[in-house]
Design a protein around this motif. Sequence first.
Motif, mmCIF file in Angstrom:
data_model
loop_
_atom_site.group_PDB
_atom_site.id
_atom_site.type_symbol
_atom_site.label_atom_id
_atom_site.label_comp_id
_atom_site.label_asym_id
_atom_site.label_seq_id
_atom_site.Cartn_x
_atom_site.Cartn_y
_atom_site.Cartn_z
ATOM 1 N N TYR A 79 14.756 2.467 49.903
ATOM 2 C CA TYR A 79 15.969 3.185 50.287
ATOM 3 C C TYR A 79 16.698 2.548 51.474
ATOM 4 N N GLN B 218 20.534 2.018 51.035
ATOM 5 C CA GLN B 218 21.200 3.318 50.991
ATOM 6 C C GLN B 218 21.173 3.975 52.366
ATOM 7 N N GLN C 257 23.920 2.987 54.703
ATOM 8 C CA GLN C 257 25.243 3.525 54.378
ATOM 9 C C GLN C 257 25.335 5.033 54.609
ATOM 10 N N ARG C 258 24.251 5.777 54.309
ATOM 11 C CA ARG C 258 24.236 7.239 54.479
ATOM 12 C C ARG C 258 22.918 7.625 55.159
ATOM 13 N N THR D 295 19.911 10.198 53.552
ATOM 14 C CA THR D 295 18.813 9.362 53.058
ATOM 15 C C THR D 295 17.542 9.614 53.854
#
Length: 661
Positions: A573, A576, A579-580, A584
């Motif tokens: 992860y 991801q 970015q978030r 996450t």
Amino acid sequence: MNWIQSLYETYENCQNMIGVVGDENDVPLLPICHTTQKAQIEITLDAKGNFRRARVLDKNEARTIIPCTEKSAGGRTSGVAPHPLCDKLQYLAADYKKFGGEKDHYFASYMELLSAWVNSGAPQKVRAVYEYVQKGNVIGDLTANGVLFANENGKLHIVRPAPKDKNAPKDIFDLLPGGIDPNNGKLKSWQADAFVRWRVEIGDNVAEVWKDPEVIQSWIDYYLATKQTKTLCYVTGKEVFLADLHPAKIRNDGDKAKLISSGKSTSSKGKITIDDGCGFTFLGRFTYPDQAATVGFETTQKAHSALRWLISRQGYVKDDLAVVAWAVSGKKVPQPTVDPFDEIYSDALSEESQIADTAQDMAIRLRNKIAGYRTEIGEREDVMVMAVDSATPGRLSIVYYRAMKGSEFLERIEKWHETCAWRHTYHLIEVKDEKGKTKKIYPPFYGAPAPADIAEAAYGNHLDDKLKKATIKRLLPCIVDGQPIPRDLVESVVRRASNRAGLSGYDWSKALTIACALYRKYKHGKEEFEMSLDETRKTRDYLFGRLLAIADVLEERTLSEAEKNRPTNATRYMQQFSQRPFSTWKQIHELLTPYFMRQGDNASYYKWLIAQVEDLFTPEDFISNKPLTGEYLLGYYCQRQKMWEKKEKPVSDANDNPNSK
């Protein structure tokens, strides 16, 4: 100081290095009117020009300094241009056609040039060569002595006539590629393409003519005597003999590109044009090349020879790009493109016992190295940095040039290596242990990554050559001028380091540490980042990086104890997460439950550590899903490094005090 003047002065300051041949791969500082070639055959004559013997040269002794004309030194891409003494059989063998030569035969032009030199009063060694080649049996003697191979029809073989015994000495076919090119059906390179050099026995003395000072000076004197036109040299400001053509072979022996070129003027429909022979045509500005600029013959010869020598001796060359820094005195200076591991630290890594101390004394080694350079070149020494690249196959352009004092240059190099430093482990070396056995390790070192490594970290190992060159050229002002690192380059490295699942372990580790180094450098002057964990730092991105590292290490340890080898959820992860981060992190944290259970009593330590980091957030920062900057990688790396290096002993549920570990 302009580039050609600084190179000319460098040549004048390094007279003691002229003609000195070191390693076979290094180009010597050449006398004027001379160039180098890789010879394949050496012929020995007596003083009267009689053939004695011949042999095939080994590759490590092939480099030969030879006399040349301006035209023959320029690559011989157009027209007949013999070298005056040593040359290919195509030029110096009168029996070239007899033995099957199909290319144009230039023996007459070679003899015309050589005879003119001999008639001017050349040394006996040159006369011996002249007497021999005019007999017209060069290839015949070479075939009779087993150096070249002819068939029953008296023609040279295109390929080796019989399989070679693996224990047999090397022959001409080992040095020259032969046969037919399958792409076009034409002959590639064959025996008669061999380059010949000469030895002359006079009494008990054997003269290697390519090294003989008398022969070298004789050709210089003769060639300068053929010059007739004097003009103002724009470099030295003196009335000197004009250079008709300028040297090539700047980056390597096969380099045809020139920094300075001009061509014949032509008239077309009432317009005067000047074609430089490299695809560029200048319309209407000048009638003749001399109207643009004039450079003295000796000036251009010395300047180009110095540049070629410097690039070979201490420069960076990759594909068409060459970068070199030098002091006008000729003393060595640190190169802006150098890998600090090789230049500064590798001498400390010869034994395994030294590895443990290496990472701790890197800064001291760097300061001592720079101090040594300061002592060597002084504060007021002129230092130049120059980068050249091909504009076209025949045209070389200067893409970067700076002139500064030694103190300023060394200060900027030192600042680059200090402010862009990080801990790296991507260099593979071989060391010997206490029992004398060789083993491969990846020792840690602190320093700035090399520009070539930065390019690979940003765009991958298989990046296009043009992109790699462009990246190195963009980094030169950052290193030498102290300019900021381009933001897009930093972001590219950060994105690639965040894609952990898409990279091998080695590539990701390399990208991660280089990303940390570049982001630290990018923020230098605005924020200061330590290379060790800062537990008091409360910035959002740094804290999120720490959380990701804790989850990653917890999963890795648990999987390792269970002898399972699979990626952690933090790994999967990671992109991801960058970015978030908030949403996450909730996913990752929920997936930690089985790992907490497997850790048993030790789980309380990891829970406490996560809580400690989360408490440092402000509520607004913690719940924000704004993408993370490269700072999160610094927090991630430092937290992870501390947990693995110290190998903390987890606390039990009975005592949540971290000081009880």
